[in-house]
Design a protein around this motif. Structure first.
Motif, mmCIF file in Angstrom:
data_model
loop_
_atom_site.group_PDB
_atom_site.id
_atom_site.type_symbol
_atom_site.label_atom_id
_atom_site.label_comp_id
_atom_site.label_asym_id
_atom_site.label_seq_id
_atom_site.Cartn_x
_atom_site.Cartn_y
_atom_site.Cartn_z
ATOM 1 N N ALA A 182 0.816 -1.214 0.000
ATOM 2 C CA ALA A 182 0.000 0.000 0.000
ATOM 3 C C ALA A 182 0.849 1.263 0.000
ATOM 4 O O ALA A 182 0.407 2.318 -0.457
ATOM 5 C CB ALA A 182 -0.940 -0.009 1.199
ATOM 6 N N GLU A 200 -5.839 5.329 6.948
ATOM 7 C CA GLU A 200 -6.144 3.905 7.085
ATOM 8 C C GLU A 200 -5.934 3.209 5.751
ATOM 9 O O GLU A 200 -6.154 3.789 4.693
ATOM 10 C CB GLU A 200 -7.583 3.715 7.568
ATOM 11 N N GLY A 201 -5.482 1.955 5.800
ATOM 12 C CA GLY A 201 -5.241 1.196 4.590
ATOM 13 C C GLY A 201 -3.777 1.000 4.261
ATOM 14 O O GLY A 201 -3.449 0.284 3.324
ATOM 15 N N PRO A 210 -6.840 -1.426 11.426
ATOM 16 C CA PRO A 210 -6.001 -0.367 10.859
ATOM 17 C C PRO A 210 -5.146 0.317 11.919
ATOM 18 O O PRO A 210 -5.570 0.501 13.066
ATOM 19 C CB PRO A 210 -7.014 0.601 10.240
ATOM 20 N N GLY A 229 -5.796 -2.270 -0.454
ATOM 21 C CA GLY A 229 -6.452 -2.301 0.840
ATOM 22 C C GLY A 229 -7.027 -3.671 1.170
ATOM 23 O O GLY A 229 -6.745 -4.669 0.513
ATOM 24 N N GLU A 230 -7.860 -3.698 2.166
ATOM 25 C CA GLU A 230 -8.410 -4.972 2.622
ATOM 26 C C GLU A 230 -9.224 -5.667 1.524
ATOM 27 O O GLU A 230 -9.071 -6.863 1.283
ATOM 28 C CB GLU A 230 -9.299 -4.739 3.853
ATOM 29 N N ARG A 233 -6.712 -6.691 -1.555
ATOM 30 C CA ARG A 233 -5.346 -7.057 -1.174
ATOM 31 C C ARG A 233 -4.751 -8.147 -2.067
ATOM 32 O O ARG A 233 -3.538 -8.188 -2.258
ATOM 33 C CB ARG A 233 -5.292 -7.479 0.287
#
Length: 362
Positions: A182, A200-201, A210, A229-230, A233
């Motif tokens: 990221a 966040e991320g 996070p 990100g989530e 990913r």
């Protein structure tokens, strides 16, 4: 404060030459290192001189006098052993060789092992653009492991940068330069130095929650997330694995996913030795006429796209960096006061003048 660009390049060249690099290669290493500051990617610029590149040379992990060796040569494809040469210049020479072969064959691929950190991958991709070609760069982190696979409990991969650059005719060159995590570790540490929170991320804890404190990364309380990100990913992780294949499996360089990695405790492990590169140059007009004109039209259409917000025009990767570099060459390169003090200390230890501030002369 702002430092004169030419003075900064001359200073960096002297520093590298003082560590034993031949002058031409010292100058190329200086240009590669300064690219980060020129284009606004400060985390990959001269902030890494004292903390990364000089220790590589001083500890003997990089050999200032190394001469890369050709291990295999198939014409359009070459395998090189960098023999611990400084990646800042070795990657440039590898891309130059790839572009030379692309001029002969339409495509040139140079696979490199035994390398050290190359700086901004995008700098080396742009060397192909200078010859009217498309450049692609992939680099792993050798045996350094920083990021865990999704669902994994130990780190297996580095930040594994990937870059591609292409001519755009009358427009600024297209330049995509990214880590497959990221964010690169340099950006996390820069945020920690500046006392900034991360969005966040970028980081998460062992449970996936996070983390926005950048200092938590080096403290072992957080680890890097993947690009996307989530939710996305597996895309970033997949790209990271692709870089590992292209840069390490093809060349025979050190791998992050090595059996030794399975004994890790969940945190970063290994060292960034025996890094692998893939340098690919493509001559876009080798197979047909009109490709350069089509590229100019393509990027012209992108910038002509009606903006969703008036006054906020559509741009593409590389456009802003090109404009920033042009401004900083003319007006000077901004450096934080603490970083300038660090460079002044390097200068004092080397017995050379510190880089002049913009407008002061040298």
């Amino acid at each position: 404060m702002t430092v004169d660009h030419d003075a900064l390049l001359a200073f960096l060249t002297e520093v590298f030459a003082g560590r034993g690099l031949p002058h031409g290669r010292a100058a190329e290493a200086a240009r590669a290192l300064c690219h980060g500051d020129l284009t606004g990617m400060d985390s990959h610029g001269v902030a890494n001189l004292a903390g990364l590149y000089l220790p590589l040379l001083d500890e003997g992990r990089a050999d200032p006098g190394a001469e890369p060796r050709v291990l295999a040569d198939l014409g359009a494809a070459v395998l090189l052993d960098a023999r611990r040469s400084l990646g800042l210049w070795a990657a440039s020479e590898a891309m130059d060789l790839a572009a030379q072969r692309a001029g002969e064959h339409g495509v040139g691929l140079v696979s490199v092992r035994g390398a050290t950190h190359l700086g901004c991958a995008g700098y080396h991709a742009l060397r192909a653009v200078e010859r009217g070609m498309i450049g692609v760069v992939a680099s792993n982190c050798g045996r350094q492991r920083i990021a865990r696979p999704p669902g994994g409990a130990v780190a297996l991969l580095g930040t594994n940068p990937l870059s591609a650059a292409a001519p755009a005719g009358a427009h600024p060159p297209f330049l995509l330069d990214m880590s497959t995590t990221a964010a690169p570790t340099g950006r996390v540490r820069q945020a920690a130095r500046e006392g900034r929170r991360l969005p966040e991320g970028v980081l998460c804890d062992d449970h996936g929650a996070p983390v926005t404190d950048p200092a938590a990364f080096d403290a072992g309380r957080a680890h890097l997330m993947w690009l996307g990100g989530e939710a996305g990913r597996f895309k970033g992780f997949g790209l990271g694995l692709l870089v590992e294949v292209l840069s390490a499996v093809v060349s025979g360089a050190g791998r992050g996913p090595d059996p030794d990695a399975l004994a890790g405790d969940g945190g970063p492990s290994g060292r960034d030795d025996d890094i692998g590169f893939l340098m690919l140059a493509i001559a876009p007009d080798a197979l047909r006429e009109g490709a350069p004109a089509d590229a100019e039209e393509l990027f012209g259409v992108v910038t002509a796209c009606p903006p969703a917000a008036p006054g906020d025009p559509v741009r593409y990767p590389g456009w802003h960096e090109h404009r920033t570099a042009r401004e900083r060459r003319a007006k000077g390169v901004p450096l934080a006061a603490g970083l300038y003090a660090e460079l002044a200390d390097v200068a004092a230890r080397a017995g050379i003048p510190a880089p002049a501030r913009a407008g002061e002369g040298r």
